[in-house]
Design a protein around this motif. Structure first.
Motif, PDB file in Angstrom:
ATOM      1  N   ASP A 105      -6.621   7.280   0.225  1.00 42.70           N
ATOM      2  CA  ASP A 105      -6.299   5.724   0.028  1.00 42.70           C
ATOM      3  C   ASP A 105      -7.368   5.298  -1.778  1.00 42.70           C
ATOM      4  N   HIS A 141       0.686  -0.682   0.349  1.00 41.61           N
ATOM      5  CA  HIS A 141       0.000   0.051   0.220  1.00 41.61           C
ATOM      6  C   HIS A 141       1.282   1.634  -0.368  1.00 41.61           C
ATOM      7  N   HIS A 183       0.797   4.498  -2.707  1.00 42.80           N
ATOM      8  CA  HIS A 183       1.000   6.699  -2.049  1.00 42.80           C
ATOM      9  C   HIS A 183       2.041   7.087  -2.675  1.00 42.80           C
TER      10      HIS A 183
HETATM   11 ZN    ZN Z   1      -2.762   4.880   2.324  1.00 42.80          ZN
END
Ligand code: ZN
Length: 360
Positions: free
Chosen positions: A309, A110, A114
């Motif tokens: 997100d 994840h 980003h």
């Molecule tokens: Zn995140």
């Protein structure tokens, strides 16, 4: 090459279809309203909401991209870090889709998503933003505060991180102390802007003069708590904006000071920000003025949704992993990794040489 990516790491159920760096469709179903009354994300509630929405976001992403699932070349999914039982929902769905269509699967960190959020383009290929390695990345989200050297595609070196709370977490907690709900960051930003980001209380800037690239927010939080307790409820309301603003300045100054230290040390002056906190206008302005003084080129995620997100950034990271043939092996069960770190965490020492990553 069309990639369908899924992210269910926290409280957004999201799916995107990308082609290279271009986003053909991006669907994010936010659960924020669900979690608001709990003052944070409740994992069991998150899992249920992901399970209820996952098919819907996948179908909508395919429809918006104008394709059906048999036209997808690669499936991708976030395997961590995040909430274990939330991650499982996305992983299960992506595995099913890959198996059913006989296509490869890519598992993405994840946080690398980003990082890549800075290079995500819209469907027309904008912004162009050529990639010129290396970059120094400041990742700032609700759960992470990290300084990373982005050496080349899919190559990272973590050189600093928080030893306790993340910057976003500290802002959320301060927001709660001041009496507004989750997430606290946007409320603090708003109040601070109403007093021109004044620094009335001069809270401590933890670790700022120490010979480390790590961050710490627990001492700052404690001193904030004591200050708030000095006031009666009525006084607190009068000082609300100054409290919010002074706290925000303290948090942002530590982020800037460590980034400066890291830039000096590594010789890298291309700076990237990523994660929810990077949407903050005050922070962006502070980084822009630092950029002028220090001859930095500073980049933020180019579209608002990319700060938060989303599966588009996961799809773009997956594209570069696929270029390097980093597919999930057939017999790999792809277990979720709630505490997954970016590779190669090195503890910073002041005499450390970063010759390998110096530009030119
Ligand atoms: Zn995140």
């Amino acid at each position: 090459m069309k990639i369908l990516a899924i992210d269910t790491s926290c409280d957004e159920t999201s799916c995107a279809v990308v082609e290279g760096r271009r986003v053909l469709s991006s669907v994010v179903y936010s659960q924020a309203v669900l979690h608001k009354k709990w003052g944070g994300v409740l994992p069991s509630l998150a899992r249920r909401a992901h399970a209820e929405r996952i098919d819907w976001v996948v179908e909508k992403a395919l429809k918006n991209a104008g394709i059906n699932e048999t036209e997808v070349d690669i499936f991708a999914v976030t395997k961590g870090p995040g909430l274990a039982i939330a991650l499982e929902v996305g992983i299960e769905k992506a595995k099913q889709l890959a198996a059913k269509n006989g296509k490869p699967l890519v598992a993405v960190n994840h946080m690398e998503g980003h990082i890549y959020s800075n290079f995500v383009q819209n469907s027309k290929g904008n912004p162009i933003r050529e990639m010129q390695f290396p970059y120094l990345v400041l990742l700032i989200s609700g759960a992470h505060t990290e300084l990373v050297i982005f050496k080349d595609n899919i190559e990272y070196e973590v050189i600093g991180r928080t030893v306790d709370d993340a910057a976003g977490e500290a802002l959320d907690k301060a927001g709660r102390l001041l009496g507004f709900g989750y997430p606290g960051g946007p409320g603090i930003e708003q109040l601070a802007s109403e007093v021109n980001n004044e620094d009335t209380f001069k809270f401590p800037r933890p670790l700022i003069h120490r010979d480390t690239l790590n961050f710490s927010y627990s001492g700052l939080k404690t001193s904030f708590l004591y200050k708030v307790k000095e006031f009666t409820e009525e006084e607190k309301l009068k000082q609300l904006k100054q409290l919010a603003s002074s706290f925000q300045e303290a948090v942002f100054d530590t982020l800037i000071s460590k980034t400066k230290k890291a830039s000096k040390l590594t010789g890298i002056n291309r700076i990237i920000l990523g994660g929810g906190v990077s949407v903050n206008k005050r922070l962006r302005n502070k980084f822009r003025s630092e950029a002028k003084q220090n001859n930095w080129q500073v980049y933020f995620p180019p579209y608002k949704y990319l700060n938060f997100d989303n599966a588009a950034m996961i799809g773009v990271a997956a594209y570069y992993k696929a270029q390097k043939k980093q597919f999930v092996a057939k017999d790999d069960p792809v277990d979720r990794i709630p505490r997954l770190s970016l590779p190669a965490f090195i503890t910073y020492k002041s005499d450390m040489k970063f010759s390998k990553v110096r530009p030119e």
